[in-house]
Write an enzyme that holds these catalytic residues in place. Sequence first.
Site, mmCIF file in Angstrom:
data_model
loop_
_atom_site.group_PDB
_atom_site.id
_atom_site.type_symbol
_atom_site.label_atom_id
_atom_site.label_comp_id
_atom_site.label_asym_id
_atom_site.label_seq_id
_atom_site.Cartn_x
_atom_site.Cartn_y
_atom_site.Cartn_z
ATOM 1 N N GLY A 118 44.432 -23.158 -3.556
ATOM 2 C CA GLY A 118 43.724 -24.192 -4.305
ATOM 3 C C GLY A 118 43.531 -25.509 -3.584
ATOM 4 C CB SER A 119 44.095 -26.750 -0.155
ATOM 5 O OG SER A 119 43.301 -25.944 0.674
ATOM 6 C CG ASN A 120 38.841 -25.419 0.410
ATOM 7 O OD1 ASN A 120 38.218 -26.239 1.080
ATOM 8 N ND2 ASN A 120 39.557 -24.448 0.953
ATOM 9 C CG MET A 169 40.710 -14.786 -1.557
ATOM 10 S SD MET A 169 39.781 -15.656 -0.265
ATOM 11 C CE MET A 169 40.212 -14.648 1.144
ATOM 12 C CG LEU A 218 32.165 -8.985 -1.964
ATOM 13 C CD1 LEU A 218 31.586 -7.607 -1.661
ATOM 14 C CD2 LEU A 218 31.524 -10.046 -1.080
ATOM 15 C CG ASN A 238 32.234 -18.547 0.078
ATOM 16 O OD1 ASN A 238 33.304 -18.746 -0.491
ATOM 17 N ND2 ASN A 238 32.145 -17.761 1.144
ATOM 18 C CG HIS A 298 33.331 -17.530 5.926
ATOM 19 N ND1 HIS A 298 33.997 -16.480 5.333
ATOM 20 C CD2 HIS A 298 33.197 -17.217 7.233
ATOM 21 C CE1 HIS A 298 34.239 -15.560 6.251
ATOM 22 N NE2 HIS A 298 33.768 -15.970 7.400
HETATM 23 C C1 GRF Z 1 40.044 -21.234 2.759
HETATM 24 O O1 GRF Z 1 40.478 -21.169 4.070
HETATM 25 C C2 GRF Z 1 38.639 -20.718 2.619
HETATM 26 O O2 GRF Z 1 37.877 -20.913 3.749
HETATM 27 C C3 GRF Z 1 38.840 -19.253 2.384
HETATM 28 O O3 GRF Z 1 40.005 -19.175 1.622
HETATM 29 C C4 GRF Z 1 40.841 -20.294 1.878
HETATM 30 C C5 GRF Z 1 41.201 -20.921 0.570
HETATM 31 O O4 GRF Z 1 42.181 -21.892 0.653
HETATM 32 N N1 GRF Z 1 37.659 -18.677 1.815
HETATM 33 P P1 GRF Z 1 42.566 -22.749 -0.629
HETATM 34 O O5 GRF Z 1 42.976 -21.800 -1.725
HETATM 35 O O6 GRF Z 1 41.387 -23.564 -1.024
HETATM 36 O O7 GRF Z 1 43.711 -23.612 -0.203
#
Ligand code: GRF
Length: 203
Positions: A11-13, A89, A91, A106, A108
């Site tokens: 969940g860091s993003n 993670m 599709l 998305n 990536h």
């Molecule tokens: C990220 O590295 C993203 O590129 C990939 O999954 C990871 C998710 O990290 N698709 P987080 O859960 O957002 O920390």
Amino acid sequence: MNVGVLASGFGSNLEAVLSRAHGADGVEVVAVGSDNPEARALERARTLGLTPRAFPLADFAGDRAARDEAMAAWLAKAGVELVVLAGYMQLVSPGFLARFPERVINVHPALLPAFPGLHAIEQALAYGVKVFGVTIHFVDDGVDSGRIIAQRSVELPHAETPEEVLVALRPLEHELLPQAVRDLAAGRVRVDPAQPRRVLVDR
Ligand code: GRF
């Protein structure tokens, strides 16, 4: 623009979108969903005052299209106009994309079109590349094959482990993903009429 975020893991993003995009350029994160009830991302969403929801495949007898339909209906009911896959993670099925045409993006962890799919960092290391990077792209029916919105690279000529690459890529993701969300919300993103693969960001 009402934004829904789907996340499967850490969940860091998600956190980056909440702290760097939510409330700016008209971005409002109104829904957080996951395929994984155990995702740390859901916990993060809760601590930030949101009410996330998990849609595990098992609840739909393994039918991904049915799960995605339920998830799309839930997002649509929340008024979501843009769906952000932030470490989601799975599709997404064509039916889901049809509900949000050109409105699913998305993040990536590779410089597409190199190393699409799962384990992108491991793929890049196995190939022996010296330059790594991240891509923000629209999601289409293929695997990480949609139009590219933003990319950034980092030279790591001595990288040996996925962990050290991830540490270098995380800050790039956390900058580019919220920025792309803001650009979309502000109407700064358009497709080049002369070259339909090319996305123009007027910033
Ligand atoms: C990220 O590295 C993203 O590129 C990939 O999954 C990871 C998710 O990290 N698709 P987080 O859960 O957002 O920390």
